[in-house]
Each structure stands twice: as structure tokens, then as C-alpha cells.
Design a protein around this motif. Structure first.
Motif, PDB file in Angstrom:
ATOM      1  N   VAL A   7      -3.171  -8.997  -0.373  1.00 53.50           N
ATOM      2  CA  VAL A   7      -4.131  -7.763  -0.571  1.00 53.50           C
ATOM      3  C   VAL A   7      -5.804  -7.595  -1.045  1.00 53.50           C
ATOM      4  O   VAL A   7      -6.077  -8.769  -1.653  1.00 53.50           O
ATOM      5  CB  VAL A   7      -3.089  -6.742  -1.957  1.00 53.50           C
ATOM      6  N   ASP A   8      -5.988  -7.240   0.124  1.00 54.07           N
ATOM      7  CA  ASP A   8      -7.578  -7.398  -0.050  1.00 54.07           C
ATOM      8  C   ASP A   8      -8.359  -6.414  -1.412  1.00 54.07           C
ATOM      9  O   ASP A   8      -7.875  -4.943  -1.475  1.00 54.07           O
ATOM     10  CB  ASP A   8      -7.870  -6.327   0.776  1.00 54.07           C
ATOM     11  N   MET A   9      -8.196  -6.594  -2.381  1.00 51.49           N
ATOM     12  CA  MET A   9      -9.241  -5.940  -3.428  1.00 51.49           C
ATOM     13  C   MET A   9     -10.040  -5.036  -3.214  1.00 51.49           C
ATOM     14  O   MET A   9     -11.179  -6.069  -2.756  1.00 51.49           O
ATOM     15  CB  MET A   9      -8.754  -7.170  -5.058  1.00 51.49           C
ATOM     16  N   ASP A  10     -10.611  -4.172  -3.669  1.00 51.69           N
ATOM     17  CA  ASP A  10     -12.101  -2.639  -3.297  1.00 51.69           C
ATOM     18  C   ASP A  10     -13.054  -4.328  -4.368  1.00 51.69           C
ATOM     19  O   ASP A  10     -12.742  -4.034  -5.931  1.00 51.69           O
ATOM     20  CB  ASP A  10     -11.690  -1.949  -3.924  1.00 51.69           C
ATOM     21  N   ASP A  11     -13.926  -4.915  -3.826  1.00 56.34           N
ATOM     22  CA  ASP A  11     -14.996  -5.538  -4.951  1.00 56.34           C
ATOM     23  C   ASP A  11     -16.186  -4.053  -5.635  1.00 56.34           C
ATOM     24  O   ASP A  11     -16.001  -4.651  -6.369  1.00 56.34           O
ATOM     25  CB  ASP A  11     -16.212  -5.641  -4.096  1.00 56.34           C
ATOM     26  N   ALA A  12     -16.240  -2.720  -4.845  1.00 55.78           N
ATOM     27  CA  ALA A  12     -16.619  -1.525  -6.556  1.00 55.78           C
ATOM     28  C   ALA A  12     -15.696  -1.582  -7.339  1.00 55.78           C
ATOM     29  O   ALA A  12     -16.126  -1.177  -8.261  1.00 55.78           O
ATOM     30  CB  ALA A  12     -16.886  -0.801  -5.476  1.00 55.78           C
ATOM     31  N   ALA A  13     -14.446  -1.596  -7.685  1.00 53.81           N
ATOM     32  CA  ALA A  13     -13.675  -1.695  -8.432  1.00 53.81           C
ATOM     33  C   ALA A  13     -13.119  -2.807  -9.437  1.00 53.81           C
ATOM     34  O   ALA A  13     -13.868  -3.603  -9.532  1.00 53.81           O
ATOM     35  CB  ALA A  13     -12.537  -1.542  -8.539  1.00 53.81           C
ATOM     36  N   SER A  14     -13.858  -2.099 -10.690  1.00 49.45           N
ATOM     37  CA  SER A  14     -14.063  -2.915 -11.975  1.00 49.45           C
ATOM     38  C   SER A  14     -12.310  -3.303 -12.168  1.00 49.45           C
ATOM     39  O   SER A  14     -11.636  -3.565 -11.306  1.00 49.45           O
ATOM     40  CB  SER A  14     -13.563  -1.717 -13.514  1.00 49.45           C
ATOM     41  N   ALA A  15     -12.493  -4.832 -12.705  1.00 46.13           N
ATOM     42  CA  ALA A  15     -11.438  -5.887 -12.650  1.00 46.13           C
ATOM     43  C   ALA A  15     -10.500  -4.907 -13.666  1.00 46.13           C
ATOM     44  O   ALA A  15      -8.914  -5.259 -12.331  1.00 46.13           O
ATOM     45  CB  ALA A  15     -11.385  -6.813 -13.730  1.00 46.13           C
ATOM     46  N   GLU A  16     -10.512  -3.824 -14.174  1.00 46.57           N
ATOM     47  CA  GLU A  16      -9.612  -3.278 -15.370  1.00 46.57           C
ATOM     48  C   GLU A  16      -8.387  -2.054 -13.739  1.00 46.57           C
ATOM     49  O   GLU A  16      -7.311  -2.827 -13.972  1.00 46.57           O
ATOM     50  CB  GLU A  16      -9.490  -2.240 -15.360  1.00 46.57           C
ATOM     51  N   GLU A  17      -9.118  -1.425 -12.765  1.00 49.06           N
ATOM     52  CA  GLU A  17      -8.537  -0.635 -11.580  1.00 49.06           C
ATOM     53  C   GLU A  17      -8.012  -1.562 -11.512  1.00 49.06           C
ATOM     54  O   GLU A  17      -7.101  -1.003 -10.929  1.00 49.06           O
ATOM     55  CB  GLU A  17     -10.223  -0.170 -11.391  1.00 49.06           C
ATOM     56  N   SER A  18      -8.605  -2.791 -10.397  1.00 47.72           N
ATOM     57  CA  SER A  18      -8.504  -4.104  -9.200  1.00 47.72           C
ATOM     58  C   SER A  18      -6.581  -4.619 -10.238  1.00 47.72           C
ATOM     59  O   SER A  18      -5.267  -4.228  -9.668  1.00 47.72           O
ATOM     60  CB  SER A  18      -9.077  -4.495  -9.748  1.00 47.72           C
ATOM     61  N   ALA A  19      -7.076  -4.482 -11.379  1.00 46.20           N
ATOM     62  CA  ALA A  19      -5.356  -4.776 -11.736  1.00 46.20           C
ATOM     63  C   ALA A  19      -4.410  -3.865 -11.844  1.00 46.20           C
ATOM     64  O   ALA A  19      -3.294  -4.123 -11.665  1.00 46.20           O
ATOM     65  CB  ALA A  19      -6.071  -5.735 -13.646  1.00 46.20           C
ATOM     66  N   ARG A  20      -5.175  -2.601 -12.882  1.00 50.41           N
ATOM     67  CA  ARG A  20      -3.944  -1.246 -12.544  1.00 50.41           C
ATOM     68  C   ARG A  20      -3.083  -1.427 -10.983  1.00 50.41           C
ATOM     69  O   ARG A  20      -1.956  -1.286 -10.707  1.00 50.41           O
ATOM     70  CB  ARG A  20      -4.407  -0.242 -12.872  1.00 50.41           C
ATOM     71  N   GLU A  21      -4.262  -1.827  -9.432  1.00 47.48           N
ATOM     72  CA  GLU A  21      -4.166  -1.092  -8.450  1.00 47.48           C
ATOM     73  C   GLU A  21      -2.994  -2.071  -8.355  1.00 47.48           C
ATOM     74  O   GLU A  21      -1.972  -1.989  -7.275  1.00 47.48           O
ATOM     75  CB  GLU A  21      -5.150  -0.562  -8.138  1.00 47.48           C
ATOM     76  N   LEU A  22      -3.200  -3.516  -8.352  1.00 50.38           N
ATOM     77  CA  LEU A  22      -2.331  -4.648  -7.592  1.00 50.38           C
ATOM     78  C   LEU A  22      -0.709  -4.224  -8.014  1.00 50.38           C
ATOM     79  O   LEU A  22       0.347  -4.499  -8.303  1.00 50.38           O
ATOM     80  CB  LEU A  22      -2.984  -5.355  -8.020  1.00 50.38           C
ATOM     81  N   GLY A  23      -0.783  -3.961 -10.299  1.00 54.04           N
ATOM     82  CA  GLY A  23       0.458  -3.147 -10.208  1.00 54.04           C
ATOM     83  C   GLY A  23       1.448  -2.648 -10.121  1.00 54.04           C
ATOM     84  O   GLY A  23       2.656  -3.351  -9.393  1.00 54.04           O
ATOM     85  N   ARG A  24       0.849  -1.359  -9.765  1.00 50.03           N
ATOM     86  CA  ARG A  24       1.166   0.303  -9.226  1.00 50.03           C
ATOM     87  C   ARG A  24       1.510  -0.705  -7.660  1.00 50.03           C
ATOM     88  O   ARG A  24       3.110  -0.863  -7.106  1.00 50.03           O
ATOM     89  CB  ARG A  24       0.217   0.846  -8.536  1.00 50.03           C
ATOM     90  N   ILE A  25       0.783  -2.026  -7.032  1.00 52.91           N
ATOM     91  CA  ILE A  25       0.898  -2.258  -5.740  1.00 52.91           C
ATOM     92  C   ILE A  25       3.181  -2.779  -5.137  1.00 52.91           C
ATOM     93  O   ILE A  25       3.969  -2.915  -4.631  1.00 52.91           O
ATOM     94  CB  ILE A  25       0.600  -3.035  -4.625  1.00 52.91           C
ATOM     95  N   LEU A  26       2.434  -4.084  -6.437  1.00 50.28           N
ATOM     96  CA  LEU A  26       3.768  -5.050  -6.966  1.00 50.28           C
ATOM     97  C   LEU A  26       5.024  -3.845  -6.671  1.00 50.28           C
ATOM     98  O   LEU A  26       5.898  -4.351  -7.051  1.00 50.28           O
ATOM     99  CB  LEU A  26       3.602  -5.858  -7.851  1.00 50.28           C
ATOM    100  N   ARG A  27       4.643  -2.865  -8.335  1.00 52.59           N
ATOM    101  CA  ARG A  27       5.939  -2.441  -8.833  1.00 52.59           C
ATOM    102  C   ARG A  27       6.636  -1.523  -7.517  1.00 52.59           C
ATOM    103  O   ARG A  27       7.649  -1.821  -7.060  1.00 52.59           O
ATOM    104  CB  ARG A  27       5.645  -1.630  -9.027  1.00 52.59           C
ATOM    105  N   TYR A  28       5.938  -0.392  -6.760  1.00 50.80           N
ATOM    106  CA  TYR A  28       6.494   0.551  -5.523  1.00 50.80           C
ATOM    107  C   TYR A  28       6.558  -1.806  -4.332  1.00 50.80           C
ATOM    108  O   TYR A  28       7.724  -0.508  -4.310  1.00 50.80           O
ATOM    109  CB  TYR A  28       5.435   0.493  -5.151  1.00 50.80           C
ATOM    110  N   TRP A  29       6.531  -2.156  -3.756  1.00 48.79           N
ATOM    111  CA  TRP A  29       7.325  -2.839  -2.953  1.00 48.79           C
ATOM    112  C   TRP A  29       8.332  -3.820  -3.484  1.00 48.79           C
ATOM    113  O   TRP A  29       9.533  -3.927  -2.976  1.00 48.79           O
ATOM    114  CB  TRP A  29       5.972  -4.332  -3.108  1.00 48.79           C
ATOM    115  N   GLY A  30       8.106  -4.436  -4.923  1.00 52.78           N
ATOM    116  CA  GLY A  30       9.362  -4.613  -5.208  1.00 52.78           C
ATOM    117  C   GLY A  30      10.599  -3.822  -5.562  1.00 52.78           C
ATOM    118  O   GLY A  30      12.115  -4.178  -5.597  1.00 52.78           O
ATOM    119  N   GLY A  31      10.350  -2.543  -6.681  1.00 56.12           N
ATOM    120  CA  GLY A  31      11.309  -0.755  -6.049  1.00 56.12           C
ATOM    121  C   GLY A  31      11.895  -0.745  -4.906  1.00 56.12           C
ATOM    122  O   GLY A  31      12.737  -0.753  -4.419  1.00 56.12           O
ATOM    123  N   ASN A  32      11.038  -1.404  -3.959  1.00 52.17           N
ATOM    124  CA  ASN A  32      12.111  -1.484  -2.415  1.00 52.17           C
ATOM    125  C   ASN A  32      12.299  -2.427  -1.763  1.00 52.17           C
ATOM    126  O   ASN A  32      12.505  -2.200  -1.026  1.00 52.17           O
ATOM    127  CB  ASN A  32      10.710  -0.254  -1.187  1.00 52.17           C
TER     128      ASN A  32
END
Length: 65
Positions: A7-32
Motif C-alpha cells: 500500500v502506497d501511503m500518501d506522504d502529505a497525510a499525517s501519521a494519524e491519518e495514514s494509520a486510520r486509512e491503513l486500518g480501514r483498508i485492512l479491515r475491509y480486505w479482512g472482511g472480504n
């Protein structure tokens, strides 16, 4: 077999935003997860919450085939 997720993390996003987005991606993938055969060669694009392609997952054979 190996499971590979990139997963390419957006350099412009804060660490908190990046962690939240990665968590969402992992939950979505895991759920499917049950929808995939998980055999070597399987894979798909990974999208962020804005439906932009940000990476890819794949199953890789480790036996040389």
C-alpha cells in the motif's frame, strides 16, 4: 505460499491519518477474505476510502511454480 500486500501511503497525510486509512483498508480486505480462493496468482488492487487505487495484494507461490 506467501501473501503480499503493498500500500502506497500518501506522504502529505499525517501519521494519524495514514494509520486510520491503513486500518480501514485492512479491515475491509479482512472482511472480504472469504470471497477469495487464495491460490498462487490470485490478487487484486487495493483502494483507499476515496476509491483511489493505492496498492495491490497477491498470493505468491514459494515452490518455484
Amino acid at each position: 505460499m506467501k501473501f503480499h500486500l503493498e500500500v502506497d501511503m500518501d506522504d502529505a497525510a499525517s501519521a494519524e491519518e495514514s494509520a486510520r486509512e491503513l486500518g480501514r483498508i485492512l479491515r475491509y480486505w479482512g472482511g472480504n477474505l472469504h470471497r477469495y480462493a487464495l491460490r498462487p496468482g490470485d490478487g487484486s488492487a487495493v483502494h483507499d476510502s476515496g476509491y483511489r487505487e493505492v496498492g495491490r495484494w497477491s498470493i505468491i507461490s514459494t515452490d518455484g511454480s
